[in-house]
Design a protein around this motif. Structure first.
Motif, PDB file in Angstrom:
ATOM      1  N   PHE A   1       0.823  -1.208   0.000  1.00  0.00           N
ATOM      2  CA  PHE A   1       0.000   0.000   0.000  1.00  0.00           C
ATOM      3  C   PHE A   1       0.855   1.255   0.000  1.00  0.00           C
ATOM      4  N   SER A   2       1.835   1.295   0.903  1.00  0.00           N
ATOM      5  CA  SER A   2       2.666   2.495   0.993  1.00  0.00           C
ATOM      6  C   SER A   2       3.523   2.670  -0.245  1.00  0.00           C
ATOM      7  N   GLY A   3       3.998   1.569  -0.806  1.00  0.00           N
ATOM      8  CA  GLY A   3       4.856   1.657  -1.984  1.00  0.00           C
ATOM      9  C   GLY A   3       4.149   2.160  -3.219  1.00  0.00           C
ATOM     10  N   THR A   4       2.836   1.967  -3.280  1.00  0.00           N
ATOM     11  CA  THR A   4       2.082   2.431  -4.455  1.00  0.00           C
ATOM     12  C   THR A   4       1.437   3.790  -4.211  1.00  0.00           C
ATOM     13  N   TRP A   5       0.598   3.884  -3.179  1.00  0.00           N
ATOM     14  CA  TRP A   5      -0.176   5.101  -2.992  1.00  0.00           C
ATOM     15  C   TRP A   5       0.663   6.271  -2.504  1.00  0.00           C
ATOM     16  N   LEU A   6       1.561   6.049  -1.550  1.00  0.00           N
ATOM     17  CA  LEU A   6       2.354   7.170  -1.056  1.00  0.00           C
ATOM     18  C   LEU A   6       3.253   7.735  -2.149  1.00  0.00           C
ATOM     19  N   ALA A   7       3.864   6.839  -2.926  1.00  0.00           N
ATOM     20  CA  ALA A   7       4.713   7.304  -4.026  1.00  0.00           C
ATOM     21  C   ALA A   7       3.901   8.069  -5.054  1.00  0.00           C
ATOM     22  N   SER A   8       2.710   7.559  -5.352  1.00  0.00           N
ATOM     23  CA  SER A   8       1.863   8.222  -6.339  1.00  0.00           C
ATOM     24  C   SER A   8       1.407   9.597  -5.851  1.00  0.00           C
ATOM     25  N   VAL A   9       0.974   9.676  -4.594  1.00  0.00           N
ATOM     26  CA  VAL A   9       0.506  10.949  -4.036  1.00  0.00           C
ATOM     27  C   VAL A   9       1.632  11.971  -4.008  1.00  0.00           C
ATOM     28  N   PHE A  10       2.814  11.554  -3.578  1.00  0.00           N
ATOM     29  CA  PHE A  10       3.938  12.483  -3.482  1.00  0.00           C
ATOM     30  C   PHE A  10       4.323  13.027  -4.863  1.00  0.00           C
ATOM     31  N   CYS A  11       4.523  12.124  -5.821  1.00  0.00           N
ATOM     32  CA  CYS A  11       4.952  12.556  -7.163  1.00  0.00           C
ATOM     33  C   CYS A  11       3.895  13.403  -7.846  1.00  0.00           C
ATOM     34  N   ASN A  12       2.628  13.061  -7.655  1.00  0.00           N
ATOM     35  CA  ASN A  12       1.574  13.850  -8.284  1.00  0.00           C
ATOM     36  C   ASN A  12       1.420  15.215  -7.628  1.00  0.00           C
ATOM     37  N   THR A  13       1.708  15.314  -6.341  1.00  0.00           N
ATOM     38  CA  THR A  13       1.676  16.619  -5.688  1.00  0.00           C
ATOM     39  C   THR A  13       2.744  17.537  -6.282  1.00  0.00           C
ATOM     40  N   VAL A  14       3.934  16.982  -6.496  1.00  0.00           N
ATOM     41  CA  VAL A  14       4.996  17.758  -7.150  1.00  0.00           C
ATOM     42  C   VAL A  14       4.567  18.138  -8.568  1.00  0.00           C
ATOM     43  N   GLY A  15       3.950  17.177  -9.262  1.00  0.00           N
ATOM     44  CA  GLY A  15       3.493  17.449 -10.628  1.00  0.00           C
ATOM     45  C   GLY A  15       2.446  18.549 -10.689  1.00  0.00           C
ATOM     46  N   VAL A  16       1.533  18.559  -9.723  1.00  0.00           N
ATOM     47  CA  VAL A  16       0.517  19.615  -9.674  1.00  0.00           C
ATOM     48  C   VAL A  16       1.175  20.970  -9.449  1.00  0.00           C
ATOM     49  N   GLY A  17       2.172  21.000  -8.576  1.00  0.00           N
ATOM     50  CA  GLY A  17       2.896  22.260  -8.355  1.00  0.00           C
ATOM     51  C   GLY A  17       3.535  22.777  -9.631  1.00  0.00           C
ATOM     52  N   ILE A  18       4.177  21.890 -10.376  1.00  0.00           N
ATOM     53  CA  ILE A  18       4.789  22.293 -11.653  1.00  0.00           C
ATOM     54  C   ILE A  18       3.719  22.767 -12.627  1.00  0.00           C
TER      55      ILE A  18
END
Length: 356
Positions: free
Chosen positions: A131-148
């Motif tokens: 769970f952590s390996g999929t969702w946490l990684a996805s949430v973190f990277c997408n948050t950075v992507g939204v900022g960009i």
């Protein structure tokens, strides 16, 4: 599905490598490098995959934090969603469905990565690491992507870079760091190896599961064939295939969702609650396995729900168009609901008739 994501990973890596090199290397060269690296890790087996994954994330995390430090000053923290409330809700439904689809595919192949774990491994460890390996990684990277993304309309250099490719945009985000920024971007580029080597490994096992003839071909040979397909398709379709797969791959959640629903209901309702253990010795015996009529019909019903609830560039379902002013993607949720309602009574009748 694993093939499609592998091809997208190769194309993105090609774009990044080409951008870092100042177009001195073409996207095709980057695609070849990515495909070969993915195939190399996957071909040598799960032990190599686990070893690579254990350490490869460290430099990529560092590169991501450097990206945040370099680009965050341009993020528009005051940006708000635009449009009527109904439209905003619909867009959020569609975006969440896209993110859900991008990680849900792991559920169909997750067992391939845990098969060599000790049999006494606690279930909670298996669950939380997955769970952590999929969702946490996805949430973190997408948050950075939204900022960009919030900065693209406001920074002309980023706007121009985005018009070229995703790789050019990331290079622009690292601007000011010189060669170190380029090095960080190359490290991120090879994140496609981290993400897609396990997929290629799992795809080989999926081909072996097609039947006894496919199973007779060694896994490593399937890995080589898959690598060749990813290489050829990414190079040949580097200018157009990315957009095609970007629209096509999200619909993968429409089959994984009802499949997982049926799987969970089978385990909880017909095994766990009733205290009936699985007979693992019957896994390849057609005469002892469930007939499958209930699962097939429930799966088809799930797909029917997905069809009326999907909203893609090439098709919009009638129910999906009722969400907001312009429609929203709720296909995955309808597919879950339809399969969830139809499978239990059908499975009960199947057990009563066939006793297996």
């Amino acid at each position: 599905m694993q093939l499609g994501w592998g091809i997208i990973g190769c194309v993105i890596t090609g774009q990044i490598i080409s951008a870092v090199n100042g177009a001195g290397l073409t996207i095709a060269v980057g695609c070849i490098v990515a495909a070969l690296c993915i195939g190399l890790v996957a071909t040598f087996g799960i032990a190599i995959v686990h070893t690579y994954e254990r350490y490869a994330f460290v430099p990529q995390m560092i590169a991501l934090f450097v990206l945040i430090g370099s680009a965050a000053r341009n993020f528009d923290h005051s940006a708000v969603s635009q449009g009527p409330p109904g439209t905003i809700t619909a867009h959020r439904c569609s975006f969440f469905a896209l993110e859900y689809a991008s990680v849900l595919g792991f559920g169909a192949v997750a067992a391939d990565f845990f098969v060599y774990y000790p049999t006494n491994t606690p279930k909670y460890i298996t669950f939380w690491t997955s769970f952590s390996g999929t969702w946490l990684a996805s949430v973190f990277c997408n948050t950075v992507g939204v900022g960009i993304a919030t900065a693209v309309p406001n920074v002309p250099a980023w706007t121009d870079a985005y018009a070229v490719s995703s790789g050019a945009l990331l290079l622009a985000a690292y601007k000011g760091l010189g060669g170190f920024g380029g090095l960080c971007l190359v490290i991120l580029a090879f994140g496609s190896v981290t993400g897609n080597a396990p997929c290629t490994y799992a795809a080989a096992l999926t081909f072996q599961a097609l039947g006894r003839y496919a199973k007779a071909i060694p896994r490593w040979m399937w890995c080589i064939v898959i690598t060749i397909v990813e290489l050829v398709c990414s190079v040949a379709g580097r200018n157009h295939l990315f957009a095609v797969f970007e629209n096509f791959l999200p619909i993968m959640s429409y089959w994984v969702s009802p499949w997982l629903t049926i799987l969970l209901e089978e385990q909880l309702l017909f095994h766990y609650i009733q205290g009936v253990p699985f007979d693992w010795t019957a896994w390849e015996d057609k005469g002892r396995l469930p007939v499958g009529f209930a699962a097939l019909f429930a799966f088809i019903c799930g797909w029917a729900g997905a069809i009326i609830g999907m909203k893609q560039g090439w098709y919009q379902g009638p129910v999906a168009m009722k969400v907001g002013n312009y429609g929203g993607d709720i296909g995955a949720w309808l597919s879950i609901a339809f399969a969830c309602v139809t499978y239990p009574p059908l499975r009960y009748l199947e057990l009563k008739r066939f006793r297996r």
